[in-house]
Design a protein around this motif. Structure first.
Motif, mmCIF file in Angstrom:
data_model
loop_
_atom_site.group_PDB
_atom_site.id
_atom_site.type_symbol
_atom_site.label_atom_id
_atom_site.label_comp_id
_atom_site.label_asym_id
_atom_site.label_seq_id
_atom_site.Cartn_x
_atom_site.Cartn_y
_atom_site.Cartn_z
ATOM 1 N N GLU A 3 0.837 -1.202 0.000
ATOM 2 C CA GLU A 3 0.000 0.000 0.000
ATOM 3 C C GLU A 3 0.872 1.254 0.000
ATOM 4 O O GLU A 3 0.593 2.213 -0.712
ATOM 5 N N LEU A 4 1.927 1.238 0.773
ATOM 6 C CA LEU A 4 2.834 2.381 0.844
ATOM 7 C C LEU A 4 3.508 2.610 -0.507
ATOM 8 O O LEU A 4 3.621 3.744 -0.972
ATOM 9 N N GLN A 5 3.916 1.548 -1.166
ATOM 10 C CA GLN A 5 4.532 1.670 -2.491
ATOM 11 C C GLN A 5 3.526 2.198 -3.518
ATOM 12 O O GLN A 5 3.867 3.042 -4.341
ATOM 13 N N ASP A 6 2.293 1.694 -3.458
ATOM 14 C CA ASP A 6 1.264 2.145 -4.400
ATOM 15 C C ASP A 6 0.964 3.631 -4.236
ATOM 16 O O ASP A 6 0.849 4.363 -5.213
ATOM 17 N N ILE A 7 0.864 4.068 -3.005
ATOM 18 C CA ILE A 7 0.536 5.476 -2.788
ATOM 19 C C ILE A 7 1.733 6.369 -3.091
ATOM 20 O O ILE A 7 1.570 7.520 -3.493
ATOM 21 N N ALA A 8 2.933 5.841 -2.963
ATOM 22 C CA ALA A 8 4.135 6.614 -3.296
ATOM 23 C C ALA A 8 4.139 6.996 -4.775
ATOM 24 O O ALA A 8 4.684 8.031 -5.155
ATOM 25 N N ARG A 9 3.502 6.181 -5.593
ATOM 26 C CA ARG A 9 3.427 6.497 -7.026
ATOM 27 C C ARG A 9 2.605 7.756 -7.297
ATOM 28 O O ARG A 9 2.757 8.383 -8.331
ATOM 29 N N LEU A 10 1.721 8.114 -6.359
ATOM 30 C CA LEU A 10 0.920 9.331 -6.507
ATOM 31 C C LEU A 10 1.679 10.571 -6.046
ATOM 32 O O LEU A 10 1.239 11.680 -6.281
ATOM 33 N N SER A 11 2.801 10.369 -5.393
ATOM 34 C CA SER A 11 3.517 11.482 -4.758
ATOM 35 C C SER A 11 3.807 12.640 -5.687
ATOM 36 O O SER A 11 3.741 13.789 -5.276
ATOM 37 N N ASP A 12 4.149 12.350 -6.907
ATOM 38 C CA ASP A 12 4.485 13.436 -7.828
ATOM 39 C C ASP A 12 3.281 14.328 -8.117
ATOM 40 O O ASP A 12 3.440 15.483 -8.469
ATOM 41 N N ARG A 13 2.103 13.783 -7.974
ATOM 42 C CA ARG A 13 0.915 14.523 -8.363
ATOM 43 C C ARG A 13 0.375 15.424 -7.263
ATOM 44 O O ARG A 13 0.242 16.609 -7.440
ATOM 45 N N PHE A 14 0.002 14.849 -6.137
ATOM 46 C CA PHE A 14 -0.652 15.700 -5.156
ATOM 47 C C PHE A 14 -0.531 15.225 -3.715
ATOM 48 O O PHE A 14 -1.099 15.828 -2.823
ATOM 49 N N ILE A 15 0.200 14.170 -3.469
ATOM 50 C CA ILE A 15 0.174 13.558 -2.150
ATOM 51 C C ILE A 15 1.570 13.089 -1.742
ATOM 52 O O ILE A 15 2.369 12.714 -2.587
ATOM 53 N N SER A 16 1.846 13.145 -0.439
ATOM 54 C CA SER A 16 3.079 12.548 0.075
ATOM 55 C C SER A 16 2.760 11.869 1.400
ATOM 56 O O SER A 16 1.829 12.256 2.102
ATOM 57 N N VAL A 17 3.532 10.841 1.720
ATOM 58 C CA VAL A 17 3.285 10.030 2.908
ATOM 59 C C VAL A 17 4.551 9.946 3.742
ATOM 60 O O VAL A 17 5.650 9.775 3.210
ATOM 61 N N GLU A 18 4.376 10.061 5.051
ATOM 62 C CA GLU A 18 5.475 9.862 5.995
ATOM 63 C C GLU A 18 4.996 8.880 7.054
ATOM 64 O O GLU A 18 3.866 8.992 7.543
ATOM 65 N N LEU A 19 5.842 7.925 7.401
ATOM 66 C CA LEU A 19 5.501 6.999 8.475
ATOM 67 C C LEU A 19 5.680 7.714 9.810
ATOM 68 O O LEU A 19 6.634 8.463 9.998
ATOM 69 N N VAL A 20 4.760 7.486 10.728
ATOM 70 C CA VAL A 20 4.863 8.048 12.070
ATOM 71 C C VAL A 20 5.694 7.082 12.900
ATOM 72 O O VAL A 20 5.356 5.894 13.000
ATOM 73 N N ASP A 21 6.792 7.547 13.438
ATOM 74 C CA ASP A 21 7.708 6.720 14.232
ATOM 75 C C ASP A 21 8.093 5.431 13.502
ATOM 76 O O ASP A 21 8.188 4.359 14.108
ATOM 77 N N GLU A 22 8.265 5.537 12.189
ATOM 78 C CA GLU A 22 8.698 4.428 11.330
ATOM 79 C C GLU A 22 7.753 3.213 11.359
ATOM 80 O O GLU A 22 8.138 2.095 11.046
ATOM 81 N N SER A 23 6.492 3.445 11.722
ATOM 82 C CA SER A 23 5.508 2.368 11.781
ATOM 83 C C SER A 23 4.745 2.265 10.469
ATOM 84 O O SER A 23 4.199 3.261 9.988
ATOM 85 N N LEU A 24 4.666 1.065 9.916
ATOM 86 C CA LEU A 24 3.872 0.856 8.695
ATOM 87 C C LEU A 24 2.377 0.955 8.978
ATOM 88 O O LEU A 24 1.575 1.012 8.053
ATOM 89 N N PHE A 25 2.001 1.001 10.250
ATOM 90 C CA PHE A 25 0.588 1.052 10.627
ATOM 91 C C PHE A 25 0.099 2.450 10.983
ATOM 92 O O PHE A 25 -1.058 2.624 11.354
ATOM 93 N N ASP A 26 0.963 3.442 10.891
ATOM 94 C CA ASP A 26 0.587 4.813 11.257
ATOM 95 C C ASP A 26 1.230 5.781 10.265
ATOM 96 O O ASP A 26 2.451 5.914 10.238
ATOM 97 N N TRP A 27 0.396 6.408 9.432
ATOM 98 C CA TRP A 27 0.896 7.297 8.378
ATOM 99 C C TRP A 27 0.378 8.709 8.567
ATOM 100 O O TRP A 27 -0.767 8.916 8.951
ATOM 101 N N ASN A 28 1.216 9.678 8.240
ATOM 102 C CA ASN A 28 0.771 11.055 8.031
ATOM 103 C C ASN A 28 0.806 11.297 6.527
ATOM 104 O O ASN A 28 1.821 11.029 5.881
ATOM 105 N N VAL A 29 -0.306 11.760 6.009
ATOM 106 C CA VAL A 29 -0.457 11.978 4.569
ATOM 107 C C VAL A 29 -0.685 13.461 4.329
ATOM 108 O O VAL A 29 -1.559 14.069 4.953
ATOM 109 N N LYS A 30 0.103 14.025 3.429
ATOM 110 C CA LYS A 30 -0.057 15.437 3.072
ATOM 111 C C LYS A 30 -0.716 15.521 1.697
ATOM 112 O O LYS A 30 -0.184 14.984 0.723
#
Length: 163
Positions: A3-30
């Motif tokens: 899921e993280l890899q799939d959403i990273a593909r959108l990053s160039d367009r309008f979205i970016s993702v950062e893991l909270v405390d390096e957890s794959l279960f907690d994301w901050n999405v801009k």
């Protein structure tokens, strides 16, 4: 991880993702961009807001149950963003069956339907209230209440007399 890899593909367009405390279960999405014809986009330009910050917390049984999603900042009001930053959207409820038995895809969550829920809101500009942070506890309580309401009435706006 997929899921993280799939959403990273959108990053160039309008979205970016950062893991909270390096957890794959907690994301901050801009969300760097919303519909440029929306009042929310106008508000973002007028207030020099670079992005809408969301938090997604994934349950252990994801993708068969949705993540809990809420707006962190800026403080939005009206539309489908509720107290605590909870988002009123059927796709985020546990009762919606997993798509095709394969579960929920996070990229699908950021489709136009989801963005519609956000762009109906406005950036709060009320003195005092605009600086107050949304709280997770408030968001969870609001979301639980809205799910109960929609279980009773379906995904339509309930009568005003019912609160």
């Amino acid at each position: 991880m997929k899921e993280l890899q799939d959403i990273a593909r959108l990053s160039d367009r309008f979205i970016s993702v950062e893991l909270v405390d390096e957890s794959l279960f907690d994301w901050n999405v801009k969300l760097h961009q919303v519909d440029k014809d929306s009042v929310l986009w106008q508000d973002m330009k007028e207030t020099n807001t670079e992005y809408i910050l969301l938090n997604l917390t994934f349950p252990d049984n994801f993708p068969f149950s949705p993540p809990f999603m809420r707006v962190l900042s800026p403080r939005l009001e009206n539309g489908y963003v509720l107290d605590g930053g909870a988002i009123c959207m059927e796709l985020l409820t546990p009762r919606l069956p997993a798509a095709g038995g394969e579960g929920l895809c996070v990229v699908h969550m950021f489709n136009e339907g989801f963005l519609f829920c956000l762009v109906q809101g406005r950036i709060c500009r009320k003195a005092g209230k605009s600086k107050k942070s949304f709280s997770r506890k408030e968001a969870e309580a609001t979301f639980k209440s809205l799910v109960k309401t929609h279980e009773k009435y379906g995904w339509v706006t309930p009568p005003v007399s019912d609160g």
